[in-house]
Design a protein around this motif. Structure first.
Motif, PDB file in Angstrom:
ATOM      1  N   GLU A  86       0.808  -1.047   0.061  1.00 35.63           N
ATOM      2  CA  GLU A  86      -0.003   0.027   0.025  1.00 35.63           C
ATOM      3  C   GLU A  86       1.155   1.185   0.054  1.00 35.63           C
ATOM      4  OE1 GLU A  86      -2.507  -0.706   3.333  1.00 35.63           O
ATOM      5  OE2 GLU A  86      -3.574  -2.220   2.520  1.00 35.63           O
ATOM      6  N   ARG A  87       2.063   1.078   0.670  1.00 31.08           N
ATOM      7  CA  ARG A  87       2.906   2.300   0.614  1.00 31.08           C
ATOM      8  C   ARG A  87       3.613   2.117  -0.636  1.00 31.08           C
ATOM      9  NH1 ARG A  87       4.457   0.355   5.712  1.00 31.08           N
ATOM     10  NH2 ARG A  87       6.469  -0.128   4.969  1.00 31.08           N
ATOM     11  N   HIS A  88       3.852   1.311  -1.500  1.00 38.30           N
ATOM     12  CA  HIS A  88       4.567   1.283  -2.693  1.00 38.30           C
ATOM     13  C   HIS A  88       5.978   1.176  -2.581  1.00 38.30           C
ATOM     14  CE1 HIS A  88       0.836   1.485  -5.303  1.00 38.30           C
ATOM     15  NE2 HIS A  88       0.486   2.614  -4.316  1.00 38.30           N
ATOM     16  N   THR A  89       6.353   0.369  -1.298  1.00 34.64           N
ATOM     17  CA  THR A  89       7.687   0.083  -1.024  1.00 34.64           C
ATOM     18  C   THR A  89       8.526  -0.378  -2.050  1.00 34.64           C
ATOM     19  OG1 THR A  89       6.969  -0.013   1.236  1.00 34.64           O
ATOM     20  CG2 THR A  89       9.272  -0.737   0.705  1.00 34.64           C
ATOM     21  N   GLY A  90       9.474   0.309  -2.462  1.00 29.35           N
ATOM     22  CA  GLY A  90      10.405   0.056  -3.675  1.00 29.35           C
ATOM     23  C   GLY A  90      10.823  -1.338  -3.912  1.00 29.35           C
ATOM     24  N   PHE A  91      11.388  -1.951  -2.918  1.00 30.06           N
ATOM     25  CA  PHE A  91      11.983  -3.266  -2.881  1.00 30.06           C
ATOM     26  C   PHE A  91      10.977  -4.251  -3.093  1.00 30.06           C
ATOM     27  CE2 PHE A  91      10.923  -3.499   1.470  1.00 30.06           C
ATOM     28  CZ  PHE A  91      10.562  -4.656   1.676  1.00 30.06           C
ATOM     29  N   ALA A  92       9.788  -4.223  -2.558  1.00 33.69           N
ATOM     30  CA  ALA A  92       8.746  -5.080  -2.784  1.00 33.69           C
ATOM     31  C   ALA A  92       7.983  -5.172  -4.104  1.00 33.69           C
ATOM     32  CB  ALA A  92       7.579  -4.907  -1.494  1.00 33.69           C
ATOM     33  N   GLU A  93       7.723  -3.944  -4.459  1.00 33.06           N
ATOM     34  CA  GLU A  93       7.077  -3.605  -5.777  1.00 33.06           C
ATOM     35  C   GLU A  93       7.960  -4.049  -6.970  1.00 33.06           C
ATOM     36  OE1 GLU A  93       4.282  -2.606  -6.745  1.00 33.06           O
ATOM     37  OE2 GLU A  93       3.387  -1.373  -4.705  1.00 33.06           O
ATOM     38  N   ARG A  94       9.324  -3.809  -6.799  1.00 31.27           N
ATOM     39  CA  ARG A  94      10.213  -4.288  -7.777  1.00 31.27           C
ATOM     40  C   ARG A  94      10.501  -5.749  -8.003  1.00 31.27           C
ATOM     41  NH1 ARG A  94      12.846   0.234 -10.067  1.00 31.27           N
ATOM     42  NH2 ARG A  94      12.460   2.001  -9.102  1.00 31.27           N
TER      43      ARG A  94
END
Length: 338
Positions: free
Chosen positions: A190-198
């Motif tokens: 939900e925070r669009h944290t970079g490592f998880a999204e990538r």
């Protein structure tokens, strides 16, 4: 407390000579420098940090912003923080640790007060609200993580997109055609944290190219939440034979639940994790994994910050560390695969 004047008397030189030895602003003869350094060591003199900062316009402090959130795996964050602190010390810097979830307020406090010479920022989101302030700051900044737009920023991170692709390739090569991703807690996405999204983006793209069906489900990481998540995965995709886990807290519950269901690892299902080496090797089944290079990321971030402070030109503004997948006991050929 020993004063600079006492050091000067002990060494038989003027106070200004001691000051020049400490600051390096003037050339001092080798015998005089050695005499002053001997007196400093003999008397146990430590320069006053406040006075030194006023004189040099430097605090010799690096600020490290590392929000300690309950939905993040804190040991990895702290391993990076320790690497930052030890590397900074080797370069003559101390570290100011900012652990609150203050966002832009913490950036304003550091940039407005001159508390630190440079900032190292962790827990980077794709559209991070701290970025406009970091762009405008006079202090150099290094991000451990990648936002969506890296123009004008200095960043270091594991190549999480390549990490996701590597996990998909490994399972596909073993014949798995139904893969489930057990991800971080929902709040991380939900925070669009970079490592998880990538990581997820890399998994989806490569799985699509390889003709593998992919199902992603966030998980809080507790036994109860993993139980519910696993049940939903097999309800939706009963043919799932491969798992990619990017959630350290969920690893032991997942292995335990698979065992309770009578699903053997890796004979019936394979598990690949994105996690620290220690977590992978100490699990109940030694996990095939891509390690998080926490120490390397912390070390490189400090070196980039120091280089910027010293005005050194940087060859590249974005440093991505290549992922390495280590095959262990948790991955094998898919049931029925030739």
């Amino acid at each position: 407390m020993v004063t600079l004047a006492e050091v000067a008397r002990h060494a038989g030189v003027s106070a200004s000579t001691v000051s020049y030895v400490l600051s390096g602003k003037r050339s001092i003869s080798a015998p005089t420098r050695e005499r002053v350094e001997h007196s400093i060591k003999e008397l146990g003199y430590h320069p006053n940090a406040g006075a030194r900062a006023l004189a040099s316009s430097r605090s010799n402090i690096l600020a490290l912003m590392v929000p300690l959130r309950t939905d993040m795996y804190v040991p990895v964050m702290m391993e990076i923080a320790i690497a930052v602190a030890t590397t900074a010390r080797s370069h003559g810097y101390d570290v100011l640790l900012l652990t609150g979830e203050e966002g832009p307020a913490a950036v304003r406090r550091v940039t407005g007060s001159g508390l630190a010479d440079a900032m190292i920022v962790m827990d980077v989101e794709l559209e991070d609200e701290r970025l406009p302030l970091l762009h405008a700051a006079r202090q150099p900044t290094v991000l451990i993580g990648l936002p969506a737009d890296t123009v004008g920023l200095t960043c270091v991170d594991l190549d999480f997109t390549a990490t996701g692709a590597l996990c998909a390739e490994h399972l596909a090569e073993l014949g798995h055609r139904e893969i489930a991703v057990v991800g971080e807690a929902a709040a991380v996405y939900e925070r669009h944290t970079g490592f998880a999204e990538r990581t997820l983006g890399g998994l989806r793209r490569r799985a699509g190219e390889l003709g593998v069906r992919l199902l992603h489900r966030p998980c809080e990481g507790s036994y109860e939440s993993m139980d519910g998540t696993l049940s939903r995965i097999f309800d939706e995709r009963p043919g799932t034979t491969g798992f990619v886990v990017q959630n350290e807290a969920a690893i032991d519950p997942l292995l335990s639940l698979l065992r309770r269901q009578g699903r053997a690892v890796p004979e019936d299902v394979s598990v690949v994790a994105v996690c620290p080496e220690q977590v992978a090797t100490q699990a109940s089944v030694r996990l095939t994994s891509v390690a998080i290079p926490a120490q390397e990321m912390g070390r490189r971030a400090v070196e980039l910050a120091v280089a910027k402070l010293e005005g050194q030109p940087l060859e590249e503004q974005v440093t991505l560390l290549a992922p390495e997948l280590t095959v262990r006991a948790s991955s094998g050929r898919a049931p029925g695969a030739s």
